[in-house]
Design a protein around this motif. Structure first.
Motif, PDB file in Angstrom:
ATOM      1  N   SER A   1       0.764  -1.036  -0.273  1.00  0.00           N
ATOM      2  CA  SER A   1       0.029   0.024   0.518  1.00  0.00           C
ATOM      3  C   SER A   1       1.037   1.183   0.222  1.00  0.00           C
ATOM      4  O   SER A   1       1.739   1.421   0.581  1.00  0.00           O
ATOM      5  CB  SER A   1      -1.023   0.296   1.097  1.00  0.00           C
TER       6      SER A   1
ATOM      7  N   ILE B   1       0.537   7.254   2.315  1.00  0.00           N
ATOM      8  CA  ILE B   1      -0.266   8.344   1.859  1.00  0.00           C
ATOM      9  C   ILE B   1       0.279  10.115   2.837  1.00  0.00           C
ATOM     10  O   ILE B   1       0.189   9.902   4.353  1.00  0.00           O
ATOM     11  CB  ILE B   1      -1.646   8.087   1.744  1.00  0.00           C
TER      12      ILE B   1
ATOM     13  N   LEU C   1      -4.139  10.910  13.871  1.00  0.00           N
ATOM     14  CA  LEU C   1      -5.336  11.230  12.927  1.00  0.00           C
ATOM     15  C   LEU C   1      -5.049  12.255  12.928  1.00  0.00           C
ATOM     16  O   LEU C   1      -6.070  13.632  11.719  1.00  0.00           O
ATOM     17  CB  LEU C   1      -5.395  10.179  12.854  1.00  0.00           C
TER      18      LEU C   1
ATOM     19  N   GLU D   1      -6.764  14.266   5.154  1.00  0.00           N
ATOM     20  CA  GLU D   1      -5.912  13.161   5.362  1.00  0.00           C
ATOM     21  C   GLU D   1      -6.662  11.881   5.364  1.00  0.00           C
ATOM     22  O   GLU D   1      -6.699  11.324   4.565  1.00  0.00           O
ATOM     23  CB  GLU D   1      -4.838  13.388   6.629  1.00  0.00           C
ATOM     24  N   LYS D   2      -7.679  12.336   6.366  1.00  0.00           N
ATOM     25  CA  LYS D   2      -8.754  10.584   6.619  1.00  0.00           C
ATOM     26  C   LYS D   2      -9.198  10.118   5.553  1.00  0.00           C
ATOM     27  O   LYS D   2      -9.370   8.886   5.044  1.00  0.00           O
ATOM     28  CB  LYS D   2      -9.698  10.819   7.600  1.00  0.00           C
TER      29      LYS D   2
ATOM     30  N   ILE E   1      -6.792   8.439   2.566  1.00  0.00           N
ATOM     31  CA  ILE E   1      -6.229   7.649   3.083  1.00  0.00           C
ATOM     32  C   ILE E   1      -7.398   6.406   2.824  1.00  0.00           C
ATOM     33  O   ILE E   1      -7.422   5.056   2.455  1.00  0.00           O
ATOM     34  CB  ILE E   1      -6.045   7.409   4.135  1.00  0.00           C
TER      35      ILE E   1
ATOM     36  N   SER F   1      -8.063   5.520  -0.645  1.00  0.00           N
ATOM     37  CA  SER F   1      -7.074   5.076  -1.346  1.00  0.00           C
ATOM     38  C   SER F   1      -7.123   3.266  -1.194  1.00  0.00           C
ATOM     39  O   SER F   1      -7.216   2.733  -1.757  1.00  0.00           O
ATOM     40  CB  SER F   1      -5.535   5.595  -0.569  1.00  0.00           C
TER      41      SER F   1
ATOM     42  N   VAL G   1      -4.759   5.521  11.856  1.00  0.00           N
ATOM     43  CA  VAL G   1      -4.438   4.758  10.162  1.00  0.00           C
ATOM     44  C   VAL G   1      -4.756   3.442  10.749  1.00  0.00           C
ATOM     45  O   VAL G   1      -5.687   3.385   9.323  1.00  0.00           O
ATOM     46  CB  VAL G   1      -3.271   5.117   9.840  1.00  0.00           C
TER      47      VAL G   1
ATOM     48  N   ARG H   1      -7.894   2.536   8.329  1.00  0.00           N
ATOM     49  CA  ARG H   1      -7.604   1.298   7.391  1.00  0.00           C
ATOM     50  C   ARG H   1      -8.524   0.037   7.309  1.00  0.00           C
ATOM     51  O   ARG H   1      -9.314  -0.182   6.429  1.00  0.00           O
ATOM     52  CB  ARG H   1      -6.288   1.184   7.455  1.00  0.00           C
TER      53      ARG H   1
END
Ligand SMILES: Nc1ncnc2c1ncn2[C@@H]1O[C@H](COP(=O)(O)OP(=O)(O)OP(=O)(O)O)[C@@H](O)[C@H]1O
Ligand SMILES: [Mg+2]
Length: 454
Positions: A133, A136, A307, A314-315, A318, A321, A355, A359
């Protein structure tokens, strides 16, 4: 909790049926690197990775209690399974050794013991390959961190990486290793310092010679030797007991290790990266961490922001992604973009597990959407509500957080339900201001997604 501290990072997937298994399992784990993830279907849970063990805990009431049925379900699982309930053994000639069964009234120690047995894994893993992965870093604070990584990668100075759980400290350590032109040719040896059984420290770190003790049938390289000319990553360094700290310090000072049962010291060329979510200077002040070791490890300190500090962009980055990596080209082309109600919900959620937790959520949502081939609001909101319920259970189980007044939480929830979740009406109904209601909802992790439960 007793009996469950023996392993490193772990995901426990729980299929609870009509029981309250998720909260009972959650209550057994105060460790932050253990995720308890509710699932509806055993086959959708991802398998263990090199960095994380995985195990499923399943209530028999969800599938049936005959040994044959359980064995059949178990074959569909990509990870070890622990069954909870009373096995219906009638019709079975002999108990099945391949089934791991706990009674409904299991203790945390029994659960921990069974998990430890099933996930028996090395306390260290080596890896030279970067994880698949992408890393980020959209936010300014993360870009600044990447800049520091670039600055300090190609030197041999020890680095202490600080940050809350799940922020990516190990990922940063790996970046430092892979960007080091020389050391990246050597091994990256990661050691979970909180999971080394007493009495095995020497043989794990220093290795042992053949015949050094009963059972030492062959010579064995320790972590120091394996990391020679590469990087030794000491994860959870704050959990290393004092008497083990002094042994570590000696090697860092001398650069030489001697295998247990051998008299010949060997020189090792190491770069040591350490990580912790603890406040090491405070541990030093409290006499729980050696000051000399701290100074040796923390020549350079890097802080990986939580986070929450990185902001909602950003949250969402991710989240997007992870979901994107789960969908194939065809699904990406046919499915509408992430709906705004979902990105808003993610942006507003707090992720104490950072994260890693985000995820996990993204993977669960991604798998669900992939199956449904649609952003089904009802299903996804139910899933979000379930996640928040688990967060609440974990929060409750943690000794670091104040205990909630559960009666008050229930009172607030009931009042919200009675008043159709209208804040103004609910506040009036409870005789409190809107601000106080908002504060209570925040404190008790209550959000609109809980409505779906009702
Ligand atoms: N910036 C990032 N971009 C994408 N994925 C990330 C990022 N940072 C961390 N992750 C992922 O989040 C998970 C947790 O990362 P990692 O294990 O490095 O965290 P940690 O800080 O070492 O956690 P712990 O405190 O529990 O040891 C991993 O799956 C990792 O790949
Ligand atoms: Mg880590």
């Amino acid at each position: 909790m007793k009996g469950v501290e023996k392993f490193g990072a772990l995901d426990i997937y729980v299929l609870q049926g009509d029981t309250d298994l998720v909260s009972r399992v959650s209550r057994c784990f105060n460790r932050v690197d253990v995720n308890v993830i509710p699932i509806d279907d055993l086959t959708v849970a991802p398998a263990a990775t090199a960095a994380r063990a995985a195990v499923a805990v399943i209530a028999m009431s969800a599938v049936g209690s005959s040994a044959a049925t359980l064995a059949q379900c178990q074959r569909a699982s990509v990870m070890p399974v622990i069954w909870v309930g009373e096995l219906d053994a009638s019709g079975e000639r002999a108990p099945r050794a391949d089934l791991h069964v706990l009674p409904s009234a299991f203790t945390c120690a029994a659960l921990g013991g069974t998990i430890a047995k099933l996930t028996a894994r090395a306390h260290a893993h080596e890896s030279d390959t970067p994880r698949a992965s992408p890393f980020i870093a959209h936010s300014e604070c993360m870009r600044a961190l990447l800049h520091e990584v670039d600055m300090f990668a190609d030197c041999d100075t020890n680095v202490l990486i600080r940050g809350e759980t799940g922020v990516g400290k190990e990922r940063v350590a790996k970046l430092l290793h892979t960007k080091h032109s020389r050391r990246s040719q050597g091994a990256f040896v990661a050691v979970n310092c909180g999971a080394i059984p007493d009495g095995l420290f020497e043989s794990h770190f220093f290795g042992h010679a053949k015949g050094a003790f009963t059972g030492a049938v062959s010579a064995h390289e320790g972590y120091f030797e394996r990391a020679d000319r590469g990087t030794l990553f000491l994860d959870e360094i704050g959990d290393l007991p004092l008497h083990q700290q002094v042994k570590l310090l000696r090697v860092l000072e001398d650069g030489a290790v001697t295998r247990v049962g051998s008299a010949v010291p060997m020189c090792v060329n190491l770069r040591v990266l350490a990580a912790t979510n603890k406040d090491l200077p405070r541990l030093v002040a409290a006499g729980m961490f050696r000051a000399d070791l701290y100074y040796r490890l923390a020549v350079i300190e890097m802080y990986v922001p939580s986070l929450q500090e990185r902001g909602s962009g950003e949250k969402i980055g991710i989240f997007r992604s992870v979901i994107g990596s789960l969908f194939g080209e065809e699904l990406l082309a046919t499915l509408p973009d992430l709906p705004s109600w979902l990105t808003d919900a993610v942006a507003n959620m707090r992720f104490p597990g950072n994260v890693r937790e985000l995820r996990n959520l993204a993977e669960r949502i991604g798998v669900t959407v992939k199956q449904m081939r649609a952003w089904d609001p009802q299903r996804l909101q139910a899933l979000l509500a379930q996640v928040q319920k688990t967060q609440a259970a974990l929060w409750l189980g943690s000794p670091e957080h104040p205990r909630w007044d559960m009666a008050d939480r229930t009172r607030v929830l009931d009042a919200l339900a009675t008043n159709g979740w209208r804040r103004q009406d609910t506040a009036q109904y409870l005789g409190i201001s809107r601000k106080v209601l908002w504060e209570k909802m925040r404190k008790y992790h209550i959000s609109d997604t809980e409505r779906v439960r009702a």
